[in-house]
Design a protein around this motif. Structure first.
Motif, short mmCIF file in Angstrom:
data_model
loop_
_atom_site.label_atom_id
_atom_site.label_comp_id
_atom_site.label_asym_id
_atom_site.label_seq_id
_atom_site.Cartn_x
_atom_site.Cartn_y
_atom_site.Cartn_z
N VAL A 44 38.59 34.20 21.22
CA VAL A 44 39.07 32.89 20.79
C VAL A 44 40.26 33.04 19.86
CG1 VAL A 44 38.50 30.88 19.39
CG2 VAL A 44 36.89 31.69 21.09
N SER A 45 40.14 33.98 18.94
CA SER A 45 41.20 34.15 17.95
C SER A 45 42.54 34.41 18.62
CB SER A 45 40.85 35.29 17.01
OG SER A 45 40.56 36.45 17.74
N LYS A 46 42.51 35.27 19.64
CA LYS A 46 43.76 35.58 20.33
C LYS A 46 44.25 34.39 21.14
CE LYS A 46 41.95 40.24 20.84
NZ LYS A 46 41.23 41.11 21.78
N LEU A 47 43.33 33.86 21.93
CA LEU A 47 43.73 32.79 22.84
C LEU A 47 44.14 31.52 22.11
CD1 LEU A 47 40.96 33.34 25.53
CD2 LEU A 47 43.38 33.89 25.74
N ALA A 48 43.43 31.23 21.05
CA ALA A 48 43.71 29.97 20.35
C ALA A 48 44.72 30.14 19.23
CB ALA A 48 42.41 29.39 19.80
N GLY A 49 45.08 31.37 18.97
CA GLY A 49 46.03 31.60 17.89
C GLY A 49 45.43 31.41 16.51
N LEU A 50 44.14 31.69 16.44
CA LEU A 50 43.45 31.55 15.16
C LEU A 50 43.32 32.91 14.49
CD1 LEU A 50 40.60 29.09 16.12
CD2 LEU A 50 42.22 28.71 14.28
N LYS A 51 43.52 32.90 13.21
CA LYS A 51 43.32 34.14 12.46
C LYS A 51 41.88 34.20 11.95
CE LYS A 51 47.80 35.63 10.72
NZ LYS A 51 48.55 35.92 9.47
N ARG A 52 40.99 33.93 12.83
CA ARG A 52 39.58 33.91 12.47
C ARG A 52 38.81 34.87 13.36
NH1 ARG A 52 37.94 31.04 7.76
NH2 ARG A 52 39.44 29.38 7.44
N SER A 53 37.80 35.46 12.78
CA SER A 53 36.96 36.35 13.57
C SER A 53 36.14 35.53 14.56
CB SER A 53 36.03 37.13 12.66
OG SER A 53 35.07 36.27 12.07
N GLY A 54 35.65 36.19 15.58
CA GLY A 54 34.83 35.51 16.56
C GLY A 54 33.60 34.90 15.93
N LYS A 55 33.05 35.65 15.02
CA LYS A 55 31.88 35.15 14.31
C LYS A 55 32.18 33.85 13.60
CE LYS A 55 28.75 38.79 12.82
NZ LYS A 55 28.30 39.55 11.64
N SER A 56 33.29 33.88 12.90
CA SER A 56 33.66 32.71 12.12
C SER A 56 33.90 31.50 13.03
CB SER A 56 34.92 33.00 11.30
OG SER A 56 35.20 31.94 10.42
N CYS A 57 34.55 31.77 14.16
CA CYS A 57 34.82 30.68 15.11
C CYS A 57 33.51 30.09 15.63
CB CYS A 57 35.67 31.19 16.27
SG CYS A 57 37.36 31.61 15.80
N ARG A 58 32.65 30.98 16.04
CA ARG A 58 31.37 30.52 16.57
C ARG A 58 30.62 29.69 15.54
NH1 ARG A 58 26.64 32.27 15.41
NH2 ARG A 58 24.91 31.46 16.63
N LEU A 59 30.57 30.22 14.33
CA LEU A 59 29.86 29.53 13.27
C LEU A 59 30.44 28.14 13.01
CD1 LEU A 59 27.48 30.65 11.59
CD2 LEU A 59 29.08 30.85 9.70
N ARG A 60 31.75 28.12 12.96
CA ARG A 60 32.40 26.83 12.70
C ARG A 60 32.08 25.84 13.81
NH1 ARG A 60 34.04 23.64 8.61
NH2 ARG A 60 35.74 22.28 9.24
N TRP A 61 32.12 26.31 15.03
CA TRP A 61 31.85 25.44 16.16
C TRP A 61 30.40 24.97 16.16
CZ3 TRP A 61 34.10 22.48 19.60
CH2 TRP A 61 33.36 22.05 20.70
N VAL A 62 29.53 25.92 16.03
CA VAL A 62 28.10 25.60 16.13
C VAL A 62 27.64 24.70 14.99
CG1 VAL A 62 25.80 26.62 15.96
CG2 VAL A 62 27.49 27.63 17.47
N ASN A 63 28.13 24.99 13.81
CA ASN A 63 27.61 24.28 12.64
C ASN A 63 28.40 23.03 12.27
OD1 ASN A 63 25.46 26.00 12.18
ND2 ASN A 63 26.65 27.35 10.88
N TYR A 64 29.56 22.89 12.82
CA TYR A 64 30.38 21.79 12.32
C TYR A 64 31.14 21.03 13.39
CZ TYR A 64 32.96 19.32 8.72
OH TYR A 64 33.45 18.35 7.89
#
Length: 285
Positions: A44-64
DNA sequence: AATGTAGTCAACCGCAGGCAT
DNA sequence: CATGCCTGCGGTTGACTACAT
């Protein structure tokens, strides 16, 4: 809204951003999931251009960010479910969360920590918990007894599905029993095939459930009190001619949003004596 | 009005299990 | 079959907010 939220200490470690998410990042993540779906968080980080780890992305998505999340406070119904499920499963927050549509494990975990860990409504909670465990014990003993009787008689040649179909009394399916204190006892046998199917994916998790405290027992049936609650609710709705039975959905949230601090609500919630009517229908829903 | 404390929420970390190679 | 990677879970921490003193 761009980056004012400092204060998490580290903002960037090894090229990964940390700390609170910005709305910009949220947008990127949402857009990415919309296009590619969930999963593959590391990419996700690469594809979306986010400087976030996969973990962080997942957490953000799942929890928020997940669209099906139910925002707002935990309703009394949800709370009772949490207590019951915690009595069953302990700190298996994700398992508990699966029974509460729109709620995340993180949310439930936080809720439990703040409300119950320090024993805020401890008496009620403990009482309900103890009662619930006792009921479960009695129920399991009863079930075991029935199984033994069945195996002894050997007349019911229907096999293992028989007890599910019959539910130990036919008419009990889809209802709640009422024990001698008038409390609702959810019958394992009320688990409908659809529910079983829905839970089938996690059956291996739930089959070897270990009860907390002194109640150590194996669950032969898939235990999902929330599913049972759904069915109770449905049954109640049917009995009232209501038809559709929405469980702890948004309507419940709306209904209880203003009164959940009310002590009376708490009292009535835990004093289930007045909650289940003679027909076994749960008046809570 | 200022300060202290408790409650709540969001996010991180480490670990374990599952899966692909 | 062994190894490495990915995902999910549970525990913990930190910041913000509300309430009490």
């Amino acid at each position: 809204m761009e980056g004012p939220l400092l204060g998490w200490g580290r903002q960037e470690v090894d090229g990964w951003r940390k700390g609170p998410w910005t709305t910009q990042e949220d947008k990127l993540l949402i857009e990415h999931v919309r296009q590619h779906g969930e999963g593959r968080w590391n990419s996700v980080s690469k594809l979306a251009g986010l400087k976030r780890s996969g973990k962080s992305c997942r957490l953000r998505w799942v929890n928020y960010l997940r669209p099906d999340l139910k925002r707002g406070k935990i309703t009394p119904q949800e709370e009772s479910i949490i207590v019951q499920l915690h009595a069953l499963w302990g700190n298996r927050w994700s398992t508990i969360a699966r029974s509460l549509p729109g709620r995340t494990d993180n949310e439930i975990k936080n809720y439990w920590r703040t409300h119950f860990k320090k024993g805020k409504p401890s008496k009620n909670i403990e009482r309900a918990r103890a009662r619930f465990l006792k009921q479960r014990r009695e129920m399991m003993q009863q079930t075991q007894q029935q199984q033994e009787e069945q195996s002894l008689s050997g007349q019911l040649g229907g096999g293992e599905d028989q007890q599910n179909q019959d539910g130990g009394g036919g008419a009990r399916a889809g209802t709640a029993d009422v024990d001698d204190r008038g409390s609702a006892v959810v019958d394992d046998a009320v688990l409908a095939p659809t529910v079983v199917a829905a839970e089938a994916g996690q059956h291996h998790h739930q089959h070897d459930l270990i009860m907390h405290g002194d109640a150590m027992m194996e669950m032969d049936l898939i235990m999902c009190p929330m599913s049972c609650a759904l069915l109770i609710h449905g049954a109640a709705a049917r009995q009232q001619g209501g038809g559709t039975g929405s469980c702890c959905g948004s309507t419940a949230s709306d209904e209880y949003g203003s009164s959940e601090e009310d002590g009376a609500t708490w009292g009535s919630l835990w004093n289930l004596d007045g909650v289940v009517d003679d027909a076994g229908a749960c008046a809570l829903w």
